[in-house]
Design a protein around this motif. Sequence first.
Motif, PDB file in Angstrom:
ATOM      1  N   ASN A 154     -20.611  92.524  88.819  1.00  0.00           N
ATOM      2  CA  ASN A 154     -20.752  93.974  88.965  1.00  0.00           C
ATOM      3  C   ASN A 154     -20.458  94.736  87.678  1.00  0.00           C
ATOM      4  O   ASN A 154     -20.345  95.969  87.687  1.00  0.00           O
ATOM      5  N   GLY A 155     -20.337  94.010  86.564  1.00  0.00           N
ATOM      6  CA  GLY A 155     -20.123  94.664  85.285  1.00  0.00           C
ATOM      7  C   GLY A 155     -18.714  95.155  85.063  1.00  0.00           C
ATOM      8  O   GLY A 155     -18.470  95.988  84.176  1.00  0.00           O
ATOM      9  N   GLN A 156     -17.766  94.629  85.835  1.00  0.00           N
ATOM     10  CA  GLN A 156     -16.377  95.027  85.703  1.00  0.00           C
ATOM     11  C   GLN A 156     -15.581  93.969  84.945  1.00  0.00           C
ATOM     12  O   GLN A 156     -16.077  92.885  84.658  1.00  0.00           O
ATOM     13  N   THR A 157     -14.339  94.271  84.624  1.00  0.00           N
ATOM     14  CA  THR A 157     -13.494  93.352  83.866  1.00  0.00           C
ATOM     15  C   THR A 157     -12.727  92.437  84.819  1.00  0.00           C
ATOM     16  O   THR A 157     -12.040  92.926  85.726  1.00  0.00           O
ATOM     17  N   PRO A 158     -12.817  91.117  84.641  1.00  0.00           N
ATOM     18  CA  PRO A 158     -12.049  90.208  85.491  1.00  0.00           C
ATOM     19  C   PRO A 158     -10.587  90.178  85.076  1.00  0.00           C
ATOM     20  O   PRO A 158     -10.210  90.737  84.043  1.00  0.00           O
TER      21      PRO A 158
END
Length: 292
Positions: free
Chosen positions: A67-71
Motif C-alpha cells: 500500500n506504499g506505506q513504511t513497514p
Amino acid sequence: MPPVSIEHYENFPVASWLCPPALRPPITAIYHFARTADDLADEGDASPAQRLADLSAYRADLRAVVNGQTPSPRWERQVFRALRVALVEHRLPPQLLEDLLDAFEQDLVKTSYADRAELLDYCRRSANPVGRLLLHLYGLDDPVALARSDAICSALQLINFWQDFTIDGPRGRVYAPETDLQRHGLQGQSLLALQDSPAARALIADLCAWAHALMLEGAPLVFQLPGRAGWELRLVVQGGLRILQKLEAMHFAALVQRPRLRALDAPALLWAALRMRPTAPQAGTRHPEITP
C-alpha cells in the motif's frame, strides 16, 4: 552456484548464473521474503503462538509495503526494501505472497491431511505461488504454462515431504494423506515415530509415484520458458526427479535416512537436463509430453 543458500527453502529456484541478470534482484527479493517467513514458522525455539504472532506482524508489513506505506524496522532492510522495488517495477501479484504466508501459518495449526486433494490445496499456497511469481517475471501467463508450473511446484513440495520424514516426524507433522495411510494399513503415529516397515516403504513408494507423475505432467514447461530460464527449470525438474531416484535406490527407507543432492550428482543432473526432449502429443491431447 546460487549466490544464496537454499538450505532453508529447498524448492525455490534461486537466482543462479542461468537466470537473466535483470531478473536476479526480484527473484532474490522473493526468495528472501519466502525464506524469512519459513524461518519464522520453523526455526528457533519460539512457541506456536509466538510464531503465529510473528507471521501476523510479517503479513502486516507486507500489506504496508503493498500500500506504499513504511513497514516496521524489524524486516525492512533484510526483506521489504528489495521487495518494495520488485513489487513496483515488476507489478508482482501481492496475493501470491499472501498465499505463501497462509501456508506457513497453516503448518502451525494443522499437522495432518485427509486426502491428496487436501494436501494439494496446501501445495497451492505453499509452493505454487513461487512458480507463478517467476512466470510473471518472465511475462508468461497462458493457462497451459500456469498449470504446468503448478504441477512442477506441487511435485517439488511433495518430493520435499517424502524426503523429509525424518525432519517432519519430530515436528509432529504427517504429510502422507490419511487415505493413503489407511490403504496401507498404517496410522500417522507410526510415521511420527519413524517406524520403518514393509508397509511404510510401500506407502512411500506410492507417494513417490504420485509426485513423479505430477512432475512429468508439468515438465514440458521447460520448453515454454525462453533461453537460460528454460535451462534453469530443466535442472530444477531433474533435481526433484533425482531425489525420487535416490528414494527408490534406498528402497524407500525414508523413515530411516534422508536422501540429499550432493555435488557428485551434478554431472547426472546436467546430462539428464540435456537429454530432455518434447515428444509428440498422444491421441486426444493438445500439448506435447516430455521424455525426461
